[in-house]
Write an enzyme that holds these catalytic residues in place. Structure first.
Site, PDB file in Angstrom:
ATOM      1  N   ASP A 164       0.859  -1.371  -0.103  1.00  0.00           N
ATOM      2  CA  ASP A 164      -0.120  -0.002   0.022  1.00  0.00           C
ATOM      3  C   ASP A 164       0.955   1.197  -0.019  1.00  0.00           C
ATOM      4  O   ASP A 164       0.375   2.290  -0.337  1.00  0.00           O
ATOM      5  CB  ASP A 164      -0.847  -0.006   1.152  1.00  0.00           C
ATOM      6  CG  ASP A 164      -2.014  -1.073   1.125  1.00  0.00           C
ATOM      7  OD1 ASP A 164      -2.147  -1.587   0.080  1.00  0.00           O
ATOM      8  OD2 ASP A 164      -2.363  -1.604   2.329  1.00  0.00           O
ATOM      9  N   ILE A 541      18.346   4.969 -20.745  1.00  0.00           N
ATOM     10  CA  ILE A 541      18.427   3.749 -19.903  1.00  0.00           C
ATOM     11  C   ILE A 541      19.765   3.975 -19.003  1.00  0.00           C
ATOM     12  O   ILE A 541      20.005   3.201 -18.261  1.00  0.00           O
ATOM     13  CB  ILE A 541      18.163   2.621 -20.727  1.00  0.00           C
ATOM     14  CG1 ILE A 541      19.460   2.614 -21.847  1.00  0.00           C
ATOM     15  CG2 ILE A 541      16.908   2.740 -21.337  1.00  0.00           C
ATOM     16  CD1 ILE A 541      19.310   1.114 -22.639  1.00  0.00           C
ATOM     17  N   HIS A 677      18.892  -4.695 -27.556  1.00  0.00           N
ATOM     18  CA  HIS A 677      17.974  -3.560 -27.483  1.00  0.00           C
ATOM     19  C   HIS A 677      16.717  -3.873 -26.792  1.00  0.00           C
ATOM     20  O   HIS A 677      15.912  -3.202 -26.502  1.00  0.00           O
ATOM     21  CB  HIS A 677      17.845  -2.879 -28.905  1.00  0.00           C
ATOM     22  CG  HIS A 677      18.836  -2.148 -29.296  1.00  0.00           C
ATOM     23  ND1 HIS A 677      19.872  -2.654 -29.798  1.00  0.00           N
ATOM     24  CD2 HIS A 677      18.866  -0.858 -29.656  1.00  0.00           C
ATOM     25  CE1 HIS A 677      20.646  -1.654 -29.987  1.00  0.00           C
ATOM     26  NE2 HIS A 677      20.066  -0.472 -29.979  1.00  0.00           N
TER      27      HIS A 677
END
Length: 792
Positions: A164, A541, A677
C-alpha cells in the site's frame, strides 16, 4: 530449568534474527537475503524466525540459524519464504514473555523486522517491555540471572514491507512498486478491450487508508477519474466525474477508465463503491456507457518483485544490519526509509504516529491535513494528475492571453521508457494553462530538414486526442535521434527558432540532449532567437546524464534486464553447473550493470569506471572454480556475471565466457548472452511513467517563470537553461553552465561523481566475491608517451 542459551559471541559480534510479519509483499525475500548475508559478512550469526510473531512465541524449530547458501536464489522469489502469520498471543503480555524467553534461549538480542506499521509498532512495544520481561523471567525462575545477563537490552530495526505504501516518512515501501506494476499491467490489458467496445471500466485496487496505488495507477495509465481516501472530490463528485468523462468522450475518446481505492469515500465519509460508480456511468438518462467492474484483489500482492523492490529491499537490508551493529541501548528504534533517492534511518515511533494521524485526519474529514502528512511526491503527483485529467476544463488555471507561450518539445538521443508519458503531461499542462505545445518530430535532423514538408511538416502543434493515449506507450511517438544542433547547422536551427517564434524549449533525452542544450546555451550570445528559457528532462536507460541521479527509462531498462536475467538464470539453475556472462548496455556508465547485479545477485559485475584486468579475471575464475568444487549440484541457483558493453575494449562477454570455459576444464559450463535492445523496449515501468508526469510538469512550470524573455534577461540568468534532476532527497533544477563545467566528465559522457559507485561493493559482498586485484589507472597524454620511451 530451561536449557542454557549459547554463550555470547566474542567482541562486538551479535546473534541477529530476521523476521517478516503482516501481509506479504514482493521484495521481502530480497531483504531476508541481504540481512542474512550482511550479518555473516560482519562476523555475526544470522537467524530467521519463521511465521512472524507466531514463530517468536512458539520458538524451537521456528527459530533457525541460517548459513550463507540458505538464501541463494531468494531474490527472484515472490512473497516471503520464511512465512508470515497473524499472532493473537503476541498481543498479550504472556505471549511476549514467551517470545523474550525464546530469543534468550537462542542467544538473540537484536531483531530486524520487515512488515507494515502494525508489525513494527508491536516490535517497538516489545523492545520497550524487554527489561521488564527479562526481570519477570528471572522472578518466575524460568531463566537464571546469569543466563539473562548478556541480554539486558534488545535492539530492533524496522523495514517497511507493504504494497500500500502507507508508511509516513518514506517515499516507497518494499513491494509497493511491484504491486503497482501488476495493477498497471492489468489496466493496460483492460484498456485494449475497453477501447475495442467503447466501454467504461471501474477498477478497484487495494488501499483502505492510503490511495497511493490508486493515484499512481491513475497517473501511469492515464485514467479518466481516480478516487482516493486522502482527497475526496470537493462538492458533488458525481457531477464532476460525469463532466470530465463527458468531455473526454466529446473529444473522441473511445474508452473510460475509473480507478477506485477500496477505502474511497466522499467528503462526508460515505463510502464510494464500484457499483455506485458503475450505475452512474451506465445511467441511461446520463452518459449511458456500457460499464464493467473489475476488482483486482490479491493479484496485486502476487508475483516476483520488480527490479526497484529488489534493490530497495537489498540496500535497506544492508543498512538495517549496520543500524543494529551501531545501535546503543539508548538508540531510539529506527526504520530504514528512502527519500527520493537516498536510503536513510528515521525514528520508527514518529513515523507510526504520523501514519496513524493520516487515518485520524481522514476520519475527522480534515483532508488537507491528510494530504500534508503524505510525502512530497504524493502531493506533487496528485496535482499533476488533476492537471492531466482536467485538460481544457479548469478555467482557474488558465493564464491571461499575454502570458501564453509557444513551447517547443523535442526528443533527442535513444528511446527510453517514459518519454511519451512526459510529453503527454507537458502537453496537458500547456493546454490547461493556455500555452501552445509544439512537437518537433525526429529531433534536430527532422527540424532542420523536414520542418516544412507537405502535407505534414516536422513542426506541428500537438492534438490532445493524439497524445492522450501515450501514457503507457514505449519508445518515442514523435521520433528521436542523436543528431546535435551543431551537426544540423546552428545557423539554420536559430533561423527556424525565429521563424516558428518559440518562447520556450523543453528537451527530453539522454546525453545527446544534454550536449544539445549545452550547444544551444553557448550559441545564445550569437543568436537572439535562441535567447529563450530551455530545460532538459533526462531520459536514458544508461542513467548517465549529469545533474541528476535518475533518468527516465532507467527503471524500465532494469525491469527488462532483470526479467531477462531471471529467465537465463532458470536455464543455468536447471543445468546446475553453468555460468552465464551477460552483456548490458549503458555506454560508459556502469549504472545499469551494477543495479541489475544487485537485483539478480550477480557473482561479479564489470563496469567501465573500474575496468577489467587479467588479474581480476583470474581471481574471479579461481573463485568460480572453488564455488563449483564445493557445490556438488544440490543448489538450484545458476550463476551470472554482468559486464557493461564498454567495460573493456578487449575483454568482452564472449571472450570472458570462453576464458572461463577453458579454465573450467569441463567441470562446469559457461555461456554468453546479449539482451541487446530488449533493454530499451517494452512497456514503460510505472515508476518511469509517474515520475515522467511529475517532472515534466515541473519543467513547464519552470519555463513559465520567464515572462520577461529579453535577451539580456536570458543571458544574465543562469537558471534560464537548466537540467531537472533528483539529487539525494530533493528534486532540483541546476543551471546548465554549472553542470557542464563542474559535474560533467565529457570524454566518458557521464557525471564526474556517480552516486551509485559505492553500490558495487554491496554487490561484491552479497555475492561472496573475494577481494580481487583492481586494474591500474591508465596513463594519459604525455605521461603515457614518456613512459613508453622509458623517460619516466
Amino acid at each position: 530449568m530451561a536449557p542454557a542459551p549459547p554463550p555470547p559471541l566474542s567482541g562486538r559480534k551479535r546473534r541477529i534474527a530476521m523476521m517478516t510479519s503482516g501481509g506479504d509483499s514482493p521484495g521481502m525475500n530480497g531483504a531476508i537475503r541481504a540481512v542474512v548475508r550482511m550479518v555473516i559478512e560482519k562476523g555475526c550469526e544470522a537467524y530467521c524466525v519463521y511465521e512472524g510473531y507466531e514463530g517468536l512465541v512458539q520458538g524451537q524449530n521456528f527459530i533457525r540459524k541460517f548459513e550463507w547458501s540458505d538464501v541463494r536464489g531468494w531474490l527472484s522469489e515472490g512473497g516471503t519464504l520464511i512465512g508470515t502469520a497473524r499472532c493473537m498471543a503476541f498481543y498479550e503480555r504472556p505471549g511476549r514473555l514467551k517470545a523474550a524467553k525464546n530469543m534468550v534461549l537462542n542467544g538473540i538480542d537484536a531483531l530486524i523486522i520487515c512488515g507494515g506499521d502494525g508489525s513494527l509498532t508491536g516490535a517497538d512495544k516489545f523492545r520497550a517491555e524487554w527489561p521488564g520481561l527479562i526481570e519477570e523471567l528471572v522472578e518466575k525462575k524460568e531463566l537464571a540471572a546469569e543466563q539473562v545477563e548478556p541480554f539486558k537490552h534488545l535492539n530492533i530495526v524496522g523495514l517497511v514491507g507493504s504494497i500500500d505504501n502507507d508508511m509516513s516518512g518514506t517515499d516507497a515501501t518494499i513491494g509497493c512498486y511491484s504491486a503497482l506494476s501488476r495493477i498497471c499491467e492489468m489496466v493496460d490489458y483492460i484498456e485494449a478491450t475497453a477501447s475495442s467496445h467503447s466501454r467504461a471500466f471501474v477498477i478497484e485496487v487495494m488501499g483502505r487508508h492510503c490511495g497511493w496505488l490508486a493515484l499512481m495507477a491513475g497517473v501511469a495509465t492515464g485514467a479518466d477519474f481516480v478516487f482516493i481516501p486522502e482527497k475526496p472530490r470537493a462538492g458533488n463528485w458525481r457531477e464532476e466525474m460525469c463532466k470530465i468523462v463527458a468531455r473526454h468522450r466529446q473529444i473522441g475518446k473511445r474508452k473510460t477508465i475509473v480507478i477506485v481505492a477500496e477505502g474511497a469515500h466522499d467528503q462526508d465519509g460515505n463510502k464510494i463503491s464500484p457499483d455506485m460508480i458503475k450505475d452512474l456511468l451506465a445511467d441511461k438518462s446520463g452518459l449511458a456507457l456500457d460499464t464493467r467492474i473489475t476488482t483486482l484483489g490479491h493479484v496485486q500482492r502476487g508475483g516476483v518483485a520488480c527490479a526497484y523492490d529488489r534493490y530497495l529491499a537489498t540496500l535497506q537490508g544492508v543498512e538495517a544490519v549496520k543500524a543494529v551493529l551501531e545501535a546503543t541501548p539508548e538508540t531510539p528504534t529506527p526504520f530504514i526509509a528512502i527519500t527520493e533517492n537516498k536510503i536513510c534511518r528515521k525514528p520508527l515511533v514518529q513515523a507510526v504516529l504520523d501514519t496513524k494521524e493520516v487515518a485520524k485526519a481522514i476520519e475527522a474529514h480534515d483532508f488537507d491535513r491528510a494530504m500534508s502528512l503524505r510525502d512530497t511526491e504524493f502531493s506533487d503527483i496528485y496535482e499533476s494528475y488533476m492537471t492531466t485529467t482536467t485538460t481544457d476544463l479548469n478555467d482557474a488555471m488558465r493564464l491571461p492571453p499575454q502570458k501564453h507561450m509557444r513551447i517547443a518539445i523535442i526528443h533527442v538521443g535513444a528511446p527510453a521508457g517514459g518519454v511519451n508519458a512526459a510529453t503527454r503531461a507537458a502537453v496537458a499542462y500547456c493546454l490547461t494553462r493556455g500555452h501552445t505545445p509544439i512537437a518537433i518530430h525526429n529531433g534536430f535532423a527532422g527540424f532542420v530538414r523536414h520542418h516544412d514538408d507537405k502535407p505534414l511538416g516536422a513542426v506541428r502543434e500537438f492534438d490532445w486526442l493524439e497524445v492522450d493515449n501515450w501514457a503507457s506507450k514505449g519508445g518515442s511517438e514523435i521520433g528521436m535521434n542523436r543528431e546535435l544542433p551543431s551537426e544540423s547547422g546552428m545557423d539554420t536551427v536559430a533561423a527556424l527558432f525565429k521563424q516558428y517564434n518559440f518562447d520556450g524549449l523543453f528537451l527530453i533525452g539522454g546525453f545527446e540532449a544534454f550536449h544539445a542544450l549545452s550547444q544551444l546555451r553557448k550559441a545564445q550570445e550569437k543568436y537572439s532567437s535562441l535567447c529563450i528559457p530551455m530545460t532538459l528532462l533526462p531520459a536514458t536507460i544508461s542513467n548517465n546524464v549529469p545533474g541528476t541521479e535518475y533518468s527516465l527509462g532507467s527503471d524500465t531498462c532494469l525491469n527488462e534486464l532483470v526479467r531477462y536475467c531471471d529467465t537465463i538464470k532458470q536455464s543455468a539453475s536447471a543445468s546446475r553447473r553453468r555460468v552465464f556472462v551477460i552483456e548490458t548496455q549503458g555506454g560508459r556508465s556502469g549504472y545499469v550493470a551494477t543495479l541489475a547485479g544487485l537485483a539478480v545477485g550477480a557473482v561479479a559485475v564489470y563496469t567501465p569506471e573500474e575496468g577489467i584486468s587479467i588479474d581480476m579475471l583470474a581471481a574471479d575464475i579461481k573463485h568460480l572454480k572453488k564455488v563449483f568444487r564445493e557445490d556438488s549440484g544440490q543448489s538450484r541457483a545458476g550463476r551470472l556475471i554482468l559486464i557493461n558493453e564498454k567495460a573493456s575494449p578487449v575483454y568482452h562477454a564472449k571472450l570472458i565466457a570462453d576464458m572461463i570455459r577453458q579454465e573450467a576444464q569441463n567441470r562446469f559450463e559457461t555461456r554468453d548472452a546479449l539482451p541487446g535492445h530488449v533493454q530499451q523496449g517494452g512497456t514503460p515501468s510505472p515508476m518511469d511513467r509517474t515520475r515522467a508526469v511529475r517532472l515534466a510538469i515541473k519543467c513547464i512550470e519552470h519555463l513559465e517563470k520567464y515572462e520577461d524573455r529579453a535577451d539580456s534577461t536570458i543571458l544574465g540568468d543562469p537558471m534560464s537553461s537548466t537540467v531537472i534532476g533528483i539529487k539525494g532527497a530533493s528534486v532540483v533544477f541546476t543551471p546548465m553552465k554549472d553542470v557542464e563545467e563542474k559535474e560533467t566528465d565529457w570524454p566518458n559522457r557521464r557525471p564526474k561523481n556517480e552516486f551509485w559507485l559505492g553500490l558495487k561493493d554491496v554487490v561484491d559482498v552479497l555475492s561472496g566475491r573475494p577481494e580481487v586485484p583492481r586494474p591500474e589507472s591508465p596513463l594519459l597524454g604525455w605521461k603515457a608517451k614518456d613512459n613508453k620511451r622509458g623517460l619516466i
